[in-house]
Design a protein around this motif. Sequence first.
Motif, PDB file in Angstrom:
ATOM      1  N   THR A  47       0.808  -1.100   0.030  1.00 53.64           N
ATOM      2  CA  THR A  47       0.063  -0.039   0.007  1.00 53.64           C
ATOM      3  C   THR A  47       0.925   1.259  -0.205  1.00 53.64           C
ATOM      4  O   THR A  47       0.763   2.226  -0.848  1.00 53.64           O
ATOM      5  N   PRO A  48       1.715   1.620   0.882  1.00 51.46           N
ATOM      6  CA  PRO A  48       2.629   2.717   1.024  1.00 51.46           C
ATOM      7  C   PRO A  48       3.643   2.586  -0.361  1.00 51.46           C
ATOM      8  O   PRO A  48       3.922   3.744  -0.823  1.00 51.46           O
ATOM      9  N   LEU A  49       4.046   1.486  -0.894  1.00 49.92           N
ATOM     10  CA  LEU A  49       4.820   1.738  -1.975  1.00 49.92           C
ATOM     11  C   LEU A  49       4.191   2.030  -3.176  1.00 49.92           C
ATOM     12  O   LEU A  49       4.866   2.485  -4.122  1.00 49.92           O
ATOM     13  N   MET A  50       2.758   1.666  -3.311  1.00 54.96           N
ATOM     14  CA  MET A  50       2.165   1.912  -4.536  1.00 54.96           C
ATOM     15  C   MET A  50       1.807   3.436  -4.462  1.00 54.96           C
ATOM     16  O   MET A  50       1.904   3.943  -5.379  1.00 54.96           O
ATOM     17  N   MET A  51       1.887   4.013  -3.101  1.00 49.10           N
ATOM     18  CA  MET A  51       1.782   5.453  -3.228  1.00 49.10           C
ATOM     19  C   MET A  51       2.996   6.290  -3.633  1.00 49.10           C
ATOM     20  O   MET A  51       3.025   7.156  -4.347  1.00 49.10           O
ATOM     21  N   GLY A  52       3.962   5.423  -3.248  1.00 49.96           N
ATOM     22  CA  GLY A  52       5.380   6.133  -3.719  1.00 49.96           C
ATOM     23  C   GLY A  52       5.573   5.722  -5.005  1.00 49.96           C
ATOM     24  O   GLY A  52       6.125   6.630  -5.786  1.00 49.96           O
TER      25      GLY A  52
ATOM     26  N   LEU B 284      11.279  13.598  -0.927  1.00 55.11           N
ATOM     27  CA  LEU B 284      10.066  13.332  -1.515  1.00 55.11           C
ATOM     28  C   LEU B 284       9.647  11.992  -1.419  1.00 55.11           C
ATOM     29  O   LEU B 284      10.421  11.003  -1.359  1.00 55.11           O
ATOM     30  N   GLY B 285       8.453  11.728  -1.332  1.00 58.02           N
ATOM     31  CA  GLY B 285       7.927  10.504  -0.949  1.00 58.02           C
ATOM     32  C   GLY B 285       7.695   9.328  -1.912  1.00 58.02           C
ATOM     33  O   GLY B 285       6.659   9.046  -2.410  1.00 58.02           O
ATOM     34  N   ASP B 286       8.858   9.181  -2.770  1.00 56.70           N
ATOM     35  CA  ASP B 286       8.806   8.216  -3.728  1.00 56.70           C
ATOM     36  C   ASP B 286       8.847   6.923  -3.255  1.00 56.70           C
ATOM     37  O   ASP B 286       8.680   6.571  -2.132  1.00 56.70           O
ATOM     38  N   MET B 287       9.124   5.816  -4.230  1.00 51.22           N
ATOM     39  CA  MET B 287       9.058   4.431  -3.577  1.00 51.22           C
ATOM     40  C   MET B 287      10.382   4.251  -2.887  1.00 51.22           C
ATOM     41  O   MET B 287      10.169   3.341  -1.792  1.00 51.22           O
ATOM     42  N   ALA B 288      11.356   4.758  -3.323  1.00 53.77           N
ATOM     43  CA  ALA B 288      12.458   4.616  -2.364  1.00 53.77           C
ATOM     44  C   ALA B 288      12.349   5.268  -0.820  1.00 53.77           C
ATOM     45  O   ALA B 288      12.902   4.675   0.100  1.00 53.77           O
ATOM     46  N   PHE B 289      11.792   6.197  -0.731  1.00 60.42           N
ATOM     47  CA  PHE B 289      11.427   7.170   0.476  1.00 60.42           C
ATOM     48  C   PHE B 289      10.548   6.129   1.451  1.00 60.42           C
ATOM     49  O   PHE B 289      10.633   5.848   2.427  1.00 60.42           O
ATOM     50  N   GLN B 290       9.364   5.553   0.704  1.00 54.39           N
ATOM     51  CA  GLN B 290       8.396   4.849   1.401  1.00 54.39           C
ATOM     52  C   GLN B 290       8.935   3.432   2.064  1.00 54.39           C
ATOM     53  O   GLN B 290       8.612   3.028   3.057  1.00 54.39           O
ATOM     54  N   ALA B 291       9.914   2.900   1.081  1.00 57.37           N
ATOM     55  CA  ALA B 291      10.524   1.623   1.377  1.00 57.37           C
ATOM     56  C   ALA B 291      11.474   1.871   2.661  1.00 57.37           C
ATOM     57  O   ALA B 291      11.532   0.801   3.704  1.00 57.37           O
ATOM     58  N   GLU B 292      12.244   2.942   2.720  1.00 58.97           N
ATOM     59  CA  GLU B 292      13.025   3.255   3.848  1.00 58.97           C
ATOM     60  C   GLU B 292      12.253   3.284   5.071  1.00 58.97           C
ATOM     61  O   GLU B 292      12.539   3.183   6.179  1.00 58.97           O
ATOM     62  N   ARG B 293      11.091   4.151   5.089  1.00 61.62           N
ATOM     63  CA  ARG B 293      10.098   4.292   6.176  1.00 61.62           C
ATOM     64  C   ARG B 293       9.625   2.991   6.822  1.00 61.62           C
ATOM     65  O   ARG B 293       9.555   2.771   7.869  1.00 61.62           O
ATOM     66  N   ILE B 294       9.296   2.167   5.751  1.00 61.92           N
ATOM     67  CA  ILE B 294       8.877   0.737   6.127  1.00 61.92           C
ATOM     68  C   ILE B 294      10.081  -0.311   6.762  1.00 61.92           C
ATOM     69  O   ILE B 294       9.698  -0.675   8.005  1.00 61.92           O
TER      70      ILE B 294
ATOM     71  N   LEU C 125      10.716  -3.746  -3.608  1.00 59.91           N
ATOM     72  CA  LEU C 125      11.145  -2.269  -4.176  1.00 59.91           C
ATOM     73  C   LEU C 125      11.861  -2.648  -5.572  1.00 59.91           C
ATOM     74  O   LEU C 125      11.707  -2.026  -6.549  1.00 59.91           O
ATOM     75  N   LEU C 126      12.698  -3.789  -5.454  1.00 61.34           N
ATOM     76  CA  LEU C 126      13.831  -3.935  -6.759  1.00 61.34           C
ATOM     77  C   LEU C 126      12.601  -4.555  -7.538  1.00 61.34           C
ATOM     78  O   LEU C 126      12.897  -4.158  -8.897  1.00 61.34           O
ATOM     79  N   LEU C 127      11.664  -5.316  -7.196  1.00 62.68           N
ATOM     80  CA  LEU C 127      10.794  -5.988  -8.400  1.00 62.68           C
ATOM     81  C   LEU C 127      10.003  -4.821  -8.953  1.00 62.68           C
ATOM     82  O   LEU C 127       9.658  -4.686 -10.196  1.00 62.68           O
ATOM     83  N   MET C 128       9.467  -3.828  -8.164  1.00 63.49           N
ATOM     84  CA  MET C 128       8.525  -2.650  -8.835  1.00 63.49           C
ATOM     85  C   MET C 128       9.415  -2.036  -9.637  1.00 63.49           C
ATOM     86  O   MET C 128       8.874  -1.496 -10.733  1.00 63.49           O
ATOM     87  N   TYR C 129      10.965  -1.746  -9.275  1.00 60.29           N
ATOM     88  CA  TYR C 129      11.350  -0.966 -10.224  1.00 60.29           C
ATOM     89  C   TYR C 129      11.685  -1.605 -11.363  1.00 60.29           C
ATOM     90  O   TYR C 129      11.825  -1.101 -12.651  1.00 60.29           O
ATOM     91  N   PHE C 130      11.891  -2.980 -11.585  1.00 60.32           N
ATOM     92  CA  PHE C 130      12.059  -3.839 -12.497  1.00 60.32           C
ATOM     93  C   PHE C 130      10.860  -3.673 -13.477  1.00 60.32           C
ATOM     94  O   PHE C 130      11.118  -3.586 -14.776  1.00 60.32           O
TER      95      PHE C 130
END
Length: 223
Positions: free
Chosen positions: A8-13, A169-179, A193-198
Amino acid sequence: MDWLAYLTPLMMGARVTIELTLYSTILGGLFSFLFGIGRLSRNRPWRWTSIALIEVFRGTSLLVQLFWLFFALPVLGQALGIDLRLPPVVAGTLALSLNIGAYGAEVVRGAIQAVPRNQYEAAKALDFTPRQTLWRIALPQAVPEMLPSFSNLAVQNLKDTALVSLIGLGDMAFQAERIRNFTQDSVSVYTLLLLMYFGMALVLAGLMRTLETRVGRWRSRRT
């Protein structure tokens, strides 16, 4: 491992990452043509300005460029009595755009210079102005040659967006680090995160290949 809770947060990012990639790639493409054509221009101020910007943004780290725009530029503006503070999304987009524009400028320059010399001679014989030669002769032949390199730059730009997390900035990397900080589950979070970027890179590369195909067909019809 509650992967669904992480999604959920990763998709927001991911939404922020996609928007940032889209904005910076389009703006970076405009900078590429502006700087690349400028480097070949007979107008000295435009040519030397283009060369300076290309060398600065190719010769320095994207991370340093990002930090300079977000942290150093407001300090410089304060010394000059000007408010130069940039929102994170503006600083991130501008840094990415200028960086991809500097690399793309060399692609544009090389493709224009690769147009056969006899094409320029024919344009001169037809009494075309330099502007008419550029828009009617050089660019229609050069653009299809640029697209494979621009595809690589677009994918690289997608991956470089991860740096904007360092300015909040709340991108995917930012959200991943928060989690990860909250759960201490580094393996699951960064695997997702790796799979989403891929996956996003595959989609972007596919879109660019489609664009290459359509431009190639358009060029074939014109010839």
